[in-house]
Design a protein around this motif. Structure first.
Motif, PDB file in Angstrom:
ATOM      1  N   GLU A   1      13.920 -16.720   9.868  1.00 44.52           N
ATOM      2  CA  GLU A   1      14.001 -18.138  10.193  1.00 44.52           C
ATOM      3  C   GLU A   1      12.673 -18.842   9.915  1.00 44.52           C
ATOM      4  N   ASN A   2      11.560 -18.194  10.259  1.00 41.41           N
ATOM      5  CA  ASN A   2      10.247 -18.798  10.034  1.00 41.41           C
ATOM      6  C   ASN A   2       9.958 -19.019   8.555  1.00 41.41           C
ATOM      7  N   SER A   3      10.388 -18.088   7.708  1.00 42.73           N
ATOM      8  CA  SER A   3      10.198 -18.258   6.263  1.00 42.73           C
ATOM      9  C   SER A   3      10.984 -19.453   5.757  1.00 42.73           C
ATOM     10  N   ARG A   4      12.191 -19.599   6.257  1.00 41.30           N
ATOM     11  CA  ARG A   4      13.021 -20.732   5.868  1.00 41.30           C
ATOM     12  C   ARG A   4      12.382 -22.053   6.309  1.00 41.30           C
ATOM     13  N   TYR A   5      11.913 -22.097   7.553  1.00 40.75           N
ATOM     14  CA  TYR A   5      11.260 -23.306   8.058  1.00 40.75           C
ATOM     15  C   TYR A   5      10.004 -23.635   7.260  1.00 40.75           C
ATOM     16  N   PHE A   6       9.242 -22.605   6.921  1.00 39.65           N
ATOM     17  CA  PHE A   6       8.034 -22.822   6.114  1.00 39.65           C
ATOM     18  C   PHE A   6       8.403 -23.410   4.753  1.00 39.65           C
TER      19      PHE A   6
ATOM     20  N   LYS B   1       0.825  -1.210   0.000  1.00 40.30           N
ATOM     21  CA  LYS B   1       0.000   0.000   0.000  1.00 40.30           C
ATOM     22  C   LYS B   1       0.858   1.258   0.000  1.00 40.30           C
ATOM     23  N   ILE B   2       2.074   1.142   0.525  1.00 37.98           N
ATOM     24  CA  ILE B   2       2.982   2.293   0.544  1.00 37.98           C
ATOM     25  C   ILE B   2       3.584   2.503  -0.843  1.00 37.98           C
ATOM     26  N   SER B   3       4.285   1.468  -1.341  1.00 42.19           N
ATOM     27  CA  SER B   3       4.869   1.532  -2.686  1.00 42.19           C
ATOM     28  C   SER B   3       5.404   0.157  -3.072  1.00 42.19           C
ATOM     29  N   MET B   4       5.707   0.011  -4.358  1.00 41.54           N
ATOM     30  CA  MET B   4       6.257  -1.254  -4.836  1.00 41.54           C
ATOM     31  C   MET B   4       7.658  -1.478  -4.277  1.00 41.54           C
ATOM     32  N   ASP B   5       8.428  -0.405  -4.134  1.00 45.49           N
ATOM     33  CA  ASP B   5       9.781  -0.529  -3.558  1.00 45.49           C
ATOM     34  C   ASP B   5       9.719  -0.998  -2.111  1.00 45.49           C
ATOM     35  N   ALA B   6       8.758  -0.471  -1.367  1.00 45.82           N
ATOM     36  CA  ALA B   6       8.584  -0.894   0.026  1.00 45.82           C
ATOM     37  C   ALA B   6       8.191  -2.366   0.085  1.00 45.82           C
ATOM     38  N   TYR B   7       7.344  -2.765  -0.849  1.00 46.25           N
ATOM     39  CA  TYR B   7       6.910  -4.165  -0.907  1.00 46.25           C
ATOM     40  C   TYR B   7       8.102  -5.086  -1.181  1.00 46.25           C
ATOM     41  N   ILE B   8       8.919  -4.737  -2.163  1.00 49.84           N
ATOM     42  CA  ILE B   8      10.073  -5.566  -2.525  1.00 49.84           C
ATOM     43  C   ILE B   8      11.062  -5.638  -1.371  1.00 49.84           C
ATOM     44  N   ALA B   9      11.296  -4.513  -0.716  1.00 51.70           N
ATOM     45  CA  ALA B   9      12.220  -4.487   0.434  1.00 51.70           C
ATOM     46  C   ALA B   9      11.679  -5.355   1.571  1.00 51.70           C
ATOM     47  N   LYS B  10      10.383  -5.263   1.842  1.00 54.22           N
ATOM     48  CA  LYS B  10       9.773  -6.054   2.919  1.00 54.22           C
ATOM     49  C   LYS B  10       9.801  -7.539   2.575  1.00 54.22           C
ATOM     50  N   ALA B  11       9.542  -7.881   1.314  1.00 51.30           N
ATOM     51  CA  ALA B  11       9.567  -9.284   0.883  1.00 51.30           C
ATOM     52  C   ALA B  11      10.967  -9.873   1.045  1.00 51.30           C
ATOM     53  N   ALA B  12      11.988  -9.079   0.686  1.00 52.82           N
ATOM     54  CA  ALA B  12      13.372  -9.544   0.843  1.00 52.82           C
ATOM     55  C   ALA B  12      13.712  -9.734   2.316  1.00 52.82           C
ATOM     56  N   GLU B  13      13.256  -8.807   3.144  1.00 53.65           N
ATOM     57  CA  GLU B  13      13.510  -8.894   4.588  1.00 53.65           C
ATOM     58  C   GLU B  13      12.822 -10.118   5.200  1.00 53.65           C
TER      59      GLU B  13
END
Length: 197
Positions: free
Chosen positions: A39-44, A22-34
């Protein structure tokens, strides 16, 4: 998938991604990378991969059912689980691991996953019906792809579209369209291959 997503907080991460979008596409990409580095993303990811690999032999059960339909034999519920019988189970899950690792590496490109699917589309039925090894099956699949390239590519495209229409219908439709992919593979397999090879 829903169990592991809930267990590892993936739904909360999805909400964070929506807020970032909702903020911006750049914010979305940065958040997705973060979030992808957590660890939880890796476990999933590991849990999802393990689940997909463990469920892979069900595909062979569909092939067994389609074969019995062709031979006009009685179908039993145990036919669906035929891929779990005996030591061949380990061959099938080894192949599934190999397949998903290669697919996962190529998923960021547009064309390579499609090429990988075409190169390996008949490997499972060849391993199952002809009792070939993984690499013998890939070799036979590649020969078939060279001979019937257009037919295989068109059938793969139609099957992929049909399969994902099911997912688009709130996941419920996937229960009805899931076997279509296996039916298409089996139909092509029995048309192209002779098991006397």
């Amino acid at each position: 998938m829903f169990f592991f997503a809930s267990r590892f907080g993936i739904f909360d991460q999805q909400q964070e991604l929506i807020d970032a979008y909702k903020i911006s596409m750049d914010a979305y990409i940065a958040k997705a990378a973060e979030l992808g580095k957590t660890e939880n993303s890796r476990y999933f990811s590991y849990a999802l991969l393990a689940t997909l690999i463990f469920l892979y032999p069900l595909n062979l059960g569909f092939f067994q059912i389609f074969r019995k339909l062709d031979l006009k034999e009685n179908i039993e519920i145990g036919d669906l689980f035929t891929g779990y019988n005996g030591t061949n189970f380990f061959r099938y899950i080894s192949y599934a691991l190999f397949w998903f690792v290669i697919y996962g590496v190529t998923i960021n490109t547009l064309i390579l996953p499609f090429v990988w699917v075409c190169i390996t589309i008949f490997v499972a039925p060849i391993m199952f019906f002809m009792n070939k090894t993984i690499f013998e099956s890939i070799s036979l699949n590649f020969k078939a792809l060279k001979m019937y390239f257009l037919e295989i590519v068109v059938c793969v495209m139609v099957a992929v579209i049909f399969k994902y229409i099911g997912f688009a219908l709130f996941f419920v439709g996937a229960l009805f369209t899931f076997p279509f992919w296996n039916a298409m593979i089996y139909s092509l397999y029995k048309t192209i291959f002779s098991e006397k090879e």
